[in-house]
Design an enzyme around this catalytic site. Sequence first.
Site, PDB file in Angstrom:
ATOM      1  N   ARG A   1       6.593 -11.278   5.325  1.00  0.00           N
ATOM      2  CA  ARG A   1       6.048 -11.183   6.502  1.00  0.00           C
ATOM      3  C   ARG A   1       6.652 -12.350   7.473  1.00  0.00           C
ATOM      4  NH1 ARG A   1      -0.296 -10.422   5.207  1.00  0.00           N
ATOM      5  NH2 ARG A   1      -0.012  -8.639   3.578  1.00  0.00           N
TER       6      ARG A   1
ATOM      7  N   LYS B   1     -15.067  -4.901   5.344  1.00  0.00           N
ATOM      8  CA  LYS B   1     -14.642  -5.454   4.071  1.00  0.00           C
ATOM      9  C   LYS B   1     -15.356  -6.758   3.692  1.00  0.00           C
ATOM     10  CE  LYS B   1     -11.894  -8.793   7.090  1.00  0.00           C
ATOM     11  NZ  LYS B   1     -10.921  -9.581   7.469  1.00  0.00           N
TER      12      LYS B   1
ATOM     13  N   ASP C   1      -2.313  -7.555  -5.893  1.00  0.00           N
ATOM     14  CA  ASP C   1      -2.699  -6.607  -5.040  1.00  0.00           C
ATOM     15  C   ASP C   1      -3.323  -5.512  -5.809  1.00  0.00           C
ATOM     16  OD1 ASP C   1      -3.007  -5.169  -2.814  1.00  0.00           O
ATOM     17  OD2 ASP C   1      -0.926  -4.947  -1.967  1.00  0.00           O
TER      18      ASP C   1
ATOM     19  N   HIS D   1      -4.837  -1.273  -5.440  1.00  0.00           N
ATOM     20  CA  HIS D   1      -5.649  -0.058  -4.638  1.00  0.00           C
ATOM     21  C   HIS D   1      -6.316   0.673  -5.409  1.00  0.00           C
ATOM     22  CE1 HIS D   1      -2.234  -1.778  -1.934  1.00  0.00           C
ATOM     23  NE2 HIS D   1      -3.094  -1.492  -1.156  1.00  0.00           N
TER      24      HIS D   1
ATOM     25  N   GLN E   1       1.387 -10.976  -3.732  1.00  0.00           N
ATOM     26  CA  GLN E   1      -0.082 -10.904  -3.973  1.00  0.00           C
ATOM     27  C   GLN E   1      -0.505 -10.202  -5.019  1.00  0.00           C
ATOM     28  OE1 GLN E   1      -0.002  -7.925  -0.490  1.00  0.00           O
ATOM     29  NE2 GLN E   1      -1.513  -9.244   0.714  1.00  0.00           N
TER      30      GLN E   1
ATOM     31  N   CYS F   1       0.988  -1.204  -0.138  1.00  0.00           N
ATOM     32  CA  CYS F   1      -0.189  -0.109  -0.099  1.00  0.00           C
ATOM     33  C   CYS F   1       0.777   1.305   0.008  1.00  0.00           C
ATOM     34  CB  CYS F   1      -1.111   0.006   1.218  1.00  0.00           C
ATOM     35  SG  CYS F   1      -1.011  -1.361   2.139  1.00  0.00           S
TER      36      CYS F   1
ATOM     37  N   HIS G   1      -8.213  -1.515  -0.671  1.00  0.00           N
ATOM     38  CA  HIS G   1      -7.216  -2.477  -0.652  1.00  0.00           C
ATOM     39  C   HIS G   1      -8.027  -3.718  -1.492  1.00  0.00           C
ATOM     40  CE1 HIS G   1      -4.571  -0.695   2.193  1.00  0.00           C
ATOM     41  NE2 HIS G   1      -5.644  -0.549   2.915  1.00  0.00           N
TER      42      HIS G   1
END
Length: 639
Positions: free
Chosen positions: A366, A468, A386, A388, A384, A337, A514
């Site tokens: 992580r 979410k 991913d 945004h 990911q 992000c 996200h």
Amino acid sequence: MERMLKIKVKGQEIEVPEGTTLKEIFERLNIEGALGGKIGDRILDLQTPLREGGEVKPIFKEDPESLEILRHSLAHIMAQALKEIYGTTKVHLGVGPTTEDGFYYDVEVEGHRITEEDLPKIEEKMREIIKRDYPILRKELQREEAIKLFQDLKEKYKLDIISRIPPDEVISVYEQGDFVDLCKGPHLPSTGKAGAFKLTSISGAYWMGRADQPQLTRIYGMAFWTDKELRQRLRFYEEAKKRDHRKLGRELEFFMIDDTIGAGLVIWLPRGAIYRKILEDYLREIHLERGYQLVYTPHVGKSKLWEISGHLECYKPNMFPAMEMEGEEYYVKPMNCPFHIAVYKSKVRSYKELPVKLAELGTVYRYEMSGVLHGLMRVRGFTQDDAHIICTPEQVNDVIRETLDLALTVLKDFGFDDFKIYISTRPEDAIGSDDQWELSENALRKAVEDLGYSYEIDEGGGAFYGPKIDVKIKDAIGRLWQCSTIQFDFNLPERFDMTYIGPDNQKHRPYMIHRALLGSIERFTGVLLEHYAGLLPVWLSPTQVRIIPIADRHKDYAKKVYEKLTSEGFRVEVDDRDERMNAKIRDAELMKIPYVLVVGDREVEQDTVSVRSKREGNLGSMSVEEFAQMLKLKVERKE
RNA sequence: GCUGGCGUAGCUCAGUCGGCAGAGCGCGGGAUUUGUAAUCCCGUGGUCGCGGGUUCAAGUCCCGCCGCCAGCUCCA
């Protein structure tokens, strides 16, 4: 005067005094064979005195709820068996709830370490107790009585539970023979009614699930009414074991994890890498079609960035530790992000260009505790899919609908069409305004409804920074896996002071969302391998076609076929080893290659190939063109 | 990280009571030229997870560490 309760059972309405049991009610209404009943979402056994009226649904053996009763009682029978074997006051019982396919009991046995070898002995004792057919009796006790009882039994954990029971709640115990246990129920009328069970495994479990509490031994059991159902469940586990992606990943040469490189760090082998390339190409393509812009961002960022984002405040335990360079600290990114926000902020944004949709196959790292690592499913470095999305409040509804639609489209393309959708709403300690939460939660609900799906609400289950949607997929053997997540964030736009210029020529705060569709490419690959038991759809197979020349003299023809198919974009191999055809076919089968083309004298002469499909078996001869046509169709349809 | 189980060849596994480290597959070489799931022969392969201890002698017994597996906790 006695309070009367209105009870409705199967359309009949009766009035009974408070404290009446279901046993009495069923007898009065001539309902036979029921093991308990359900009022609201509470399952009661036959002997629990009713405190409230309402509609009662009788529970028979055929009803899934009856297993709850069976499993509760088996947990008690196991506890009793333990006490008979190891001594009544030596065994300290924790909690013994039911699970998806059985039960467990957390216990501490003084002076003995329970191992798997003890299980048969415990099972045997349990069978004995079942045979003795003790009546299972419910008793309600005064708090003082209960405390005295469990003090005498040296049940320290039960005393701990009693101290947590609110003063106005009934304390009940169940007795069978000389065994007594603190328990809400529900239970069978007697031990002899218990069904088929098997003790399966042992593990450690903290008291109250907290690491600062003592660790008890958790003994797991599986339980059903009949042996047949039990055996079915055991077969399910065997099936799951056969599909284990770690085993398939090695056999199919997809990936490996190497000690020397590091736990939880995935090495993609060539066959896995080509599959991953196909998957990534597909993802980039569909994102571009849907108006996303692709970006690439670095794997590390300075500590200042993670201070602004708040990660160092909230997420640090999950981050790899800092690296120091030129007096600056850098962190490997646990999320993408902050980088995508930097892209957004790289220029002044007008409302006219919103929504801005930034996508990246972003690799994040992580820290995960060593004990939780598991193949591709749980790793320390993963990629990911991913993105945004930054938009105006007016756009939120459309954006969420289109995002959910994209998520489901993608999942369907991979062969998943059974979804469970969960919406998580505002928790207690949330940031953001009431308006923001309301607008966002409504958008999530509306999107799911517009697309015609049902959903469950996890009230208060959202993150502090926004609500979410999570999408879970059901795999071929019925397991649920979390993949997509679409998540509002009211936090980062503030922290990074993100703005856009509105029609009023003023700065406004945008909404940020996200979202990940497959979630993690690693984990999704694990799910996919298990879902298909290694036999991926042709469009994703590393090798789509393997050509097997029968003898050396057919190699030139095999090469010709290879070139023809390769030129049409298929992934093809020729197995020109000095092996018998049967051995080559076997190897292709084991590698789960979707199509095998056998070429020998006949094929060379007739200019054909003999097609063997992994799924459908021998399809006979056809021309190379025909085969290519068929394959092309399958790839296009993502079969 | 914690509890329990398990670590023997690239893989799957055997190794009795402490007494010369094994098999199949794989890999290398050779023979064979085959019609829809394993051709034959020869060879190769080991710091028995690592480090200590007990013993005349340790893959085997004891201690510590590391890793993996099942869970706990956490999560994509």
